[in-house]
Design a protein around this motif. Structure first.
Motif, PDB file in Angstrom:
ATOM      1  N   GLN A  25       3.382  15.109   5.173  1.00  0.00           N
ATOM      2  CA  GLN A  25       3.328  14.633   6.551  1.00  0.00           C
ATOM      3  C   GLN A  25       2.015  15.025   7.213  1.00  0.00           C
ATOM      4  OE1 GLN A  25       5.825  16.248   5.118  1.00  0.00           O
ATOM      5  NE2 GLN A  25       7.831  15.590   5.842  1.00  0.00           N
ATOM      6  N   LEU A  26       1.567  16.251   6.927  1.00  0.00           N
ATOM      7  CA  LEU A  26       0.346  16.751   7.543  1.00  0.00           C
ATOM      8  C   LEU A  26      -0.860  15.916   7.119  1.00  0.00           C
ATOM      9  CD1 LEU A  26      -1.087  18.918   9.210  1.00  0.00           C
ATOM     10  CD2 LEU A  26      -1.123  20.371   7.174  1.00  0.00           C
ATOM     11  N   THR A 125      -0.667   2.505   1.439  1.00  0.00           N
ATOM     12  CA  THR A 125      -2.056   2.656   1.002  1.00  0.00           C
ATOM     13  C   THR A 125      -2.106   3.063  -0.467  1.00  0.00           C
ATOM     14  OG1 THR A 125      -2.742   3.305   3.232  1.00  0.00           O
ATOM     15  CG2 THR A 125      -4.237   3.856   1.425  1.00  0.00           C
ATOM     16  N   ALA A 126      -1.256   4.003  -0.863  1.00  0.00           N
ATOM     17  CA  ALA A 126      -1.226   4.464  -2.250  1.00  0.00           C
ATOM     18  C   ALA A 126      -0.815   3.357  -3.208  1.00  0.00           C
ATOM     19  CB  ALA A 126      -0.278   5.656  -2.386  1.00  0.00           C
ATOM     20  N   CYS A 127      -0.081   2.372  -2.714  1.00  0.00           N
ATOM     21  CA  CYS A 127       0.401   1.274  -3.559  1.00  0.00           C
ATOM     22  C   CYS A 127      -0.385  -0.016  -3.348  1.00  0.00           C
ATOM     23  CB  CYS A 127       1.886   1.042  -3.306  1.00  0.00           C
ATOM     24  SG  CYS A 127       2.927   2.399  -3.867  1.00  0.00           S
ATOM     25  N   HIS A 128      -1.627   0.097  -2.916  1.00  0.00           N
ATOM     26  CA  HIS A 128      -2.441  -1.105  -2.735  1.00  0.00           C
ATOM     27  C   HIS A 128      -2.645  -1.804  -4.088  1.00  0.00           C
ATOM     28  CE1 HIS A 128      -5.790  -3.718  -1.694  1.00  0.00           C
ATOM     29  NE2 HIS A 128      -5.500  -3.505  -0.416  1.00  0.00           N
ATOM     30  N   PRO A 129      -2.551  -3.136  -4.134  1.00  0.00           N
ATOM     31  CA  PRO A 129      -2.644  -3.847  -5.425  1.00  0.00           C
ATOM     32  C   PRO A 129      -3.979  -3.699  -6.128  1.00  0.00           C
ATOM     33  CG  PRO A 129      -2.566  -5.382  -3.559  1.00  0.00           C
ATOM     34  CD  PRO A 129      -2.227  -4.039  -3.027  1.00  0.00           C
ATOM     35  N   LEU A 139      -0.832   8.678  -7.272  1.00  0.00           N
ATOM     36  CA  LEU A 139      -1.239   8.893  -5.880  1.00  0.00           C
ATOM     37  C   LEU A 139      -0.030   8.986  -4.953  1.00  0.00           C
ATOM     38  CD1 LEU A 139      -3.836   9.208  -4.241  1.00  0.00           C
ATOM     39  CD2 LEU A 139      -3.764   6.754  -3.775  1.00  0.00           C
ATOM     40  N   THR A 140       1.003   8.193  -5.215  1.00  0.00           N
ATOM     41  CA  THR A 140       2.220   8.262  -4.398  1.00  0.00           C
ATOM     42  C   THR A 140       2.892   9.625  -4.539  1.00  0.00           C
ATOM     43  OG1 THR A 140       2.614   5.879  -4.561  1.00  0.00           O
ATOM     44  CG2 THR A 140       4.500   7.259  -4.009  1.00  0.00           C
ATOM     45  N   LEU A 141       3.021  10.101  -5.772  1.00  0.00           N
ATOM     46  CA  LEU A 141       3.657  11.400  -5.978  1.00  0.00           C
ATOM     47  C   LEU A 141       2.857  12.525  -5.335  1.00  0.00           C
ATOM     48  CD1 LEU A 141       4.884  11.116  -9.679  1.00  0.00           C
ATOM     49  CD2 LEU A 141       6.283  11.181  -7.622  1.00  0.00           C
ATOM     50  N   ARG A 142       1.527  12.400  -5.358  1.00  0.00           N
ATOM     51  CA  ARG A 142       0.694  13.451  -4.780  1.00  0.00           C
ATOM     52  C   ARG A 142       0.673  13.387  -3.262  1.00  0.00           C
ATOM     53  NH1 ARG A 142      -0.350  17.764  -3.760  1.00  0.00           N
ATOM     54  NH2 ARG A 142      -2.406  18.615  -3.319  1.00  0.00           N
ATOM     55  N   MET A 143       0.391  12.190  -2.705  1.00  0.00           N
ATOM     56  CA  MET A 143       0.137  12.098  -1.275  1.00  0.00           C
ATOM     57  C   MET A 143       1.413  11.942  -0.457  1.00  0.00           C
ATOM     58  SD  MET A 143      -3.009  12.476  -1.696  1.00  0.00           S
ATOM     59  CE  MET A 143      -3.291  12.643   0.054  1.00  0.00           C
ATOM     60  N   VAL A 144       2.437  11.341  -1.009  1.00  0.00           N
ATOM     61  CA  VAL A 144       3.688  11.134  -0.264  1.00  0.00           C
ATOM     62  C   VAL A 144       4.773  12.096  -0.740  1.00  0.00           C
ATOM     63  CG1 VAL A 144       5.416   9.441   0.448  1.00  0.00           C
ATOM     64  CG2 VAL A 144       3.067   8.709   0.045  1.00  0.00           C
ATOM     65  N   GLY A 145       4.820  12.321  -2.056  1.00  0.00           N
ATOM     66  CA  GLY A 145       5.822  13.233  -2.595  1.00  0.00           C
ATOM     67  C   GLY A 145       5.440  14.681  -2.497  1.00  0.00           C
TER      68      GLY A 145
END
Length: 425
Positions: A25-26, A125-129, A139-145
């Motif tokens: 979140q931060l 953003t992490a899932c941009h095509p 990137l999803t696991l790092r930045m969101v997870g």
């Protein structure tokens, strides 16, 4: 002889816990403000170091996440003031940050009302095509997870430097191509949403049946994917397939406790103790599935890919025993899924259901068509299913050969042991 006083570990533990929980979140909040993920990570790290310095002296704040957020925003202001280049690039940012920080009460009581929206922006953003799927997942696991690179590498049995490079390249691509940090709209939203849902689905699947390593499952990945699906439901409540995916993951997660025995060995669906299935998750899955169907119906759409899979999972959940399973309904749902979203994996699952309804010979006919096609010849479950059907038909030598081939194709040690055991028997 004097001894050192005991070290109080409570504050460092509180800092570490807050950092672990609040980091996604931060960074999401800071990325919205400064427009750069790498800079946002640096500012978040500065806030973490400040907590390590100040909390032992001042005490643990009432709201650690809010303390970290406001502190990081003030670090952003300081960074801009002393960095002339950054100040020129972001002439309006300092004013926004100053107004934001000035209007904020004491960090111990601040709650950032836009955190959820910021996480959603980060997810899209992490899932941009423009990013390859492997980079989207990492990137999803790092930045969101909030998983560390070491945890991601361990989950996917990949070297940590490889994960670091994937994430670094993804962030560089986002920066160099000036991909906006936002939730898209219109046709672009529909296109990006598919990628978001698929990434969450892939993360859950890797946790549910790990492709490699010693462990049959990785519960942490299942839990993280389920959390992301629930977050998406809260933030996009009008999207049918968001609820369809959540329903699927809730229902699949309800079986996690029963998929291994006390010694850690695999337990197949037909042999599971269904009294161990989590009834709360099942009820949540039913509710999400009903919501997905209602939203799709209101829009004049048929159920989507994930809603159809969730309906299949719901049919299993409704059966108190394996014998009570409505295989005819499941086979019909797989037929619809195969017609609308054709894939060899769907067809393989349909063959299993057809075998339950019409007998193993009918299922084997469908599996043999897949073998002839050759598209998934290296997929171990193709040979595991074929071995099971051959065994039921009494063709034991051929069944053993298929199970041995399946064992040779899987990189998961627990699954290989189970297949070798079945072949031996």
């Amino acid at each position: 002889m004097a001894t050192d006083p005991p070290v109080d570990r409570a504050v460092p533990r509180a800092v570490d816990a807050a950092w672990r929980i609040e980091w996604p979140q931060l960074v999401a909040v800071l990325t919205r403000l400064v427009g750069d993920i790498t800079l946002a990570e640096d500012l978040a790290q500065d806030a973490h170091l400040a907590a390590l310095e100040q909390w032992p002296r001042d005490g643990i704040p009432h709201n650690p996440g809010a303390w970290l957020t406001v502190t990081a925003k003030r670090r952003a202001i300081d960074r801009i003031r002393r960095d002339a280049t950054l100040a020129r690039k972001l002439p309006l940012l300092e004013g926004e940050l100053l107004a934001d920080a000035a209007s904020a009460p004491d960090p111990g009581s601040v709650v950032d009302g836009e955190i959820s929206d910021d996480l959603l922006r980060m997810l899209f953003t992490a899932c941009h095509p423009v990013l390859p799927r492997t980079s989207q997942v990492a990137l999803t696991l790092r930045m969101v997870g909030g998983l560390t690179t070491e945890e991601i590498a361990r989950a996917y049995v990949t070297a940590t430097p490889t994960i670091v490079r994937r994430i670094s390249r993804a962030k560089k691509t986002i920066r160099d191509q000036r991909i906006p940090y936002e939730v898209p709209s219109g046709a672009e939203l529909a296109a990006r949403l598919d990628a978001v849902l698929e990434v969450i689905y892939l993360v859950f699947n890797e946790g549910y049946a790990a492709t490699a390593g010693d462990d049959w499952m990785r519960i942490d990945l299942c839990t993280e994917a389920l959390r992301l699906a629930r977050l998406l439901c809260a933030l996009m409540p009008a999207e049918p397939e968001v609820h369809g995916l959540a329903a699927l993951l809730e229902l699949q997660a309800s079986r996690l406790r029963s998929r291994h025995d006390a010694s850690g060995r695999l337990v197949l669906l037909r042999d599971q103790d269904r009294t161990r299935w989590d009834r709360l998750l099942i009820r949540r899955g039913y509710a999400a599935l009903a919501r997905a169907h209602a939203l799709a119906r209101d829009r004049g759409r048929p159920p989507g890919r994930y809603a159809l899979q969730a309906a299949i999972a719901a049919a299993h959940a409704m059966a108190a025993t394996q014998a009570d399973t409505d295989w005819r309904r499941i086979a019909g749902l797989y037929a619809v899924l195969a017609a609308r979203f054709p894939s060899p994996i769907v067809e393989l699952n349909r063959a299993v259901a057809v075998a339950e309804v019409h007998g193993p010979a009918a299922g084997l006919e469908l599996v043999d068509a897949l073998v002839d096609g050759g598209a998934i010849d290296d997929y171990h479950l193709l040979h595991a299913v074929r071995g099971d059907l051959l065994q039921r038909l009494g063709r034991t030598a051929a069944a053993q050969a298929e199970l041995l081939r399946a064992a040779g194709l899987t990189a998961n040690a627990a699954e290989r042991a189970m297949l070798l055991d079945r072949a031996g028997r």
